[in-house]
Write a protein that holds these residues in place. Structure first.
Motif, short mmCIF file in Angstrom:
data_model
loop_
_atom_site.label_atom_id
_atom_site.label_comp_id
_atom_site.label_asym_id
_atom_site.label_seq_id
_atom_site.Cartn_x
_atom_site.Cartn_y
_atom_site.Cartn_z
N UNK A 120 1.06 -1.43 0.00
CA UNK A 120 -0.15 0.20 0.44
C UNK A 120 0.80 1.39 0.45
N UNK A 121 1.53 1.57 0.58
CA UNK A 121 2.80 2.52 0.48
C UNK A 121 3.53 2.50 -0.31
N UNK A 122 3.74 1.54 -1.28
CA UNK A 122 4.61 1.34 -2.66
C UNK A 122 3.57 2.58 -3.83
N UNK A 123 2.01 1.57 -3.43
CA UNK A 123 1.24 2.09 -4.37
C UNK A 123 1.05 3.38 -4.25
N UNK A 124 1.29 4.10 -2.89
CA UNK A 124 1.07 5.59 -3.03
C UNK A 124 2.39 6.52 -2.92
N UNK A 125 3.44 6.01 -3.02
CA UNK A 125 4.20 6.42 -3.30
C UNK A 125 4.87 6.36 -4.58
N UNK A 159 14.67 4.11 -4.23
CA UNK A 159 14.40 4.13 -2.93
C UNK A 159 13.27 3.80 -2.42
N UNK A 160 12.10 3.41 -3.25
CA UNK A 160 10.86 2.62 -2.84
C UNK A 160 11.60 0.92 -2.80
N UNK A 161 12.89 0.42 -3.55
CA UNK A 161 12.90 -1.02 -3.94
C UNK A 161 14.01 -0.94 -2.58
N UNK A 162 14.63 -0.03 -2.57
CA UNK A 162 15.64 -0.08 -0.64
C UNK A 162 15.07 0.29 0.26
N UNK A 163 14.07 0.65 0.35
CA UNK A 163 13.48 0.93 1.45
C UNK A 163 12.35 -0.41 1.67
N UNK A 164 11.25 -0.78 0.63
CA UNK A 164 10.94 -2.05 0.61
C UNK A 164 11.97 -3.30 1.02
#
Length: 405
Positions: free
Chosen positions: A149-154, A171-176
């Protein structure tokens, strides 16, 4: 009359699902389902035996992080926008907020099945290596739903920024990946709260960063058209798709593949099929993807009989999905001017398909020789070539005749 953004989304989403289901009936036909059932059964049997051989030193958690990150971070937003919207709906941009909220929610629910399947498939390996029980599945699933859900929002918010590029994807890949490793490798009592704090803090930060920004209509429409075009290219492998916008590339470095074709009247279509395969992304990409996937499976899945099953499975899938290529030029009026009997067209296509499948059979046979020795490998190669012969001399001519009835 008040503009109804929610009603507009419901109408478009209903039309979209109707179109997808119509094409899926062609894609998931009886032949493909039969092959998939056999392939999944062989994979499950091989996977269950492989899990029993694992030791605690096997890097199960890093492997799961890679697979789950790919399933979660690769996110698309199904906006369902059309080209005229940039003109007619731009004046309703404020009211369209409800439309895009619905689009984000639908995108989330339509993509969660991917990482759920990956997580379920990885749990036996995870439990065997780490010693954790299967009861961790549901807490892990809950956290991964929030990360998705966070990835969709970002993904949605970063499409409003001027510097929309791969930086935000990175950034999304690293955080996830970091959060997935945290909850997979450590105690859930403290790792889940830490993950929630990171997600909440980054959500607040992004919300403040994008406040007041307007929607980039042209960019969103381009993304939506590219997404639908990918689906149409996949569906076009099974049936004709009028909406498909094909892409071609010159690929001059592959000219040597069709230079041996003689300059003769009856070889015109042989040259045309070869040229189309080399230059058209959907056919070249399909062949390369299936061949690479099969090669990797044959390399990592050991066993004489499994090698035979996977070899025949992917040879069949390749040949079956290339049959619609025969009608690739049916809409080209200029081909009607060719003073060539249609018999040469069909014969050239079958011969072209036979060359592709023989190349796969030889590659899979070489892998079989490397894994099972010369005798076992030659047997695999012989079975592969025999299957290609039956498929191209019996089945394909029957299907071609049925297509033009």
């Amino acid at each position: 009359m008040k503009f109804d953004a929610v009603g507009l989304f419901k109408k478009r989403f209903g039309s979209y699902m109707e179109e997808v289901s119509r094409y899926m009936r062609y894609m998931l036909n009886d032949h493909l389902l039969f092959v998939l059932i056999i392939g999944v059964g062989a994979f499950v049997y091989s996977y269950s035996g492989w899990v029993k051989t694992l030791t605690p030193v096997f890097p199960a958690i890093p492997l799961m992080v890679i697979l789950l990150t790919a399933a979660i971070a690769v996110t698309t937003i199904n906006t369902l926008l059309k080209r005229p919207d940039a003109v007619y709906l731009i004046v309703q941009e404020k009211a369209m907020n409800q439309y895009f909220k619905k689009a984000n929610i639908a995108s989330f629910w339509m993509q969660i099945y991917i990482f759920i399947l990956v997580l379920a498939a990885c749990m036996p390996m995870y439990a065997a290596v780490t010693g954790f029980s299967f009861s961790r599945f549901f807490p892990l699933l809950l956290v991964m739903l929030l990360i998705k859900l966070w990835n969709v929002y970002f993904q949605w918010e970063t499409m409003k920024l001027e510097n929309t590029d791969t930086t935000w994807l990175f950034t999304r890949v690293i955080v996830s990946a970091a959060l997935l490793y945290l909850v997979l490798a450590f105690n859930l009592i403290w790792s889940i709260p830490v993950a929630l704090v990171v997600l909440l803090a980054s959500y607040v930060w992004m919300k403040r960063k994008t406040v007041g920004l307007t929607i980039k209509w042209e960019y969103l429409i381009d993304k939506e058209e590219a997404r639908m075009n990918r689906f149409y290219r996949l569906a076009n492998l099974f049936t004709d798709v009028p909406h498909l916008k094909g892409t071609v590339r010159r690929r001059a470095y592959l000219d040597f593949l069709y230079r041996p074709i003689p300059y003769a009247k009856e070889k015109s279509f042989a040259y045309l099929w070869s040229r189309t395969f080399v230059r058209t992304n959907e056919f070249m990409g399909l062949y390369v993807r299936l061949t690479v996937i099969a090669f990797l499976l044959l390399v990592f899945v050991q066993g004489f009989y499994l090698n035979i099953i996977f070899s025949l499975l992917f040879i069949y899938l390749t040949g079956f999905q290339f049959i619609p290529m025969l009608r690739h030029f049916d809409g080209q009026v200029m081909l009607k001017l060719y003073p060539i009997d249609d018999h040469f067209r069909r014969r050239s296509f079958i011969h072209f398909l036979r060359i592709l499948l023989v190349a796969q059979a030889l590659l899979f046979g070489i892998v079989g020789i490397a894994q099972n020795g010369s005798i076992g490998g030659v047997i695999i190669l012989g079975i592969n070539l025999a299957f290609v012969a039956v498929f191209t001399f019996v089945y394909v001519p029957y299907r071609v005749k049925k297509i033009y009835q």
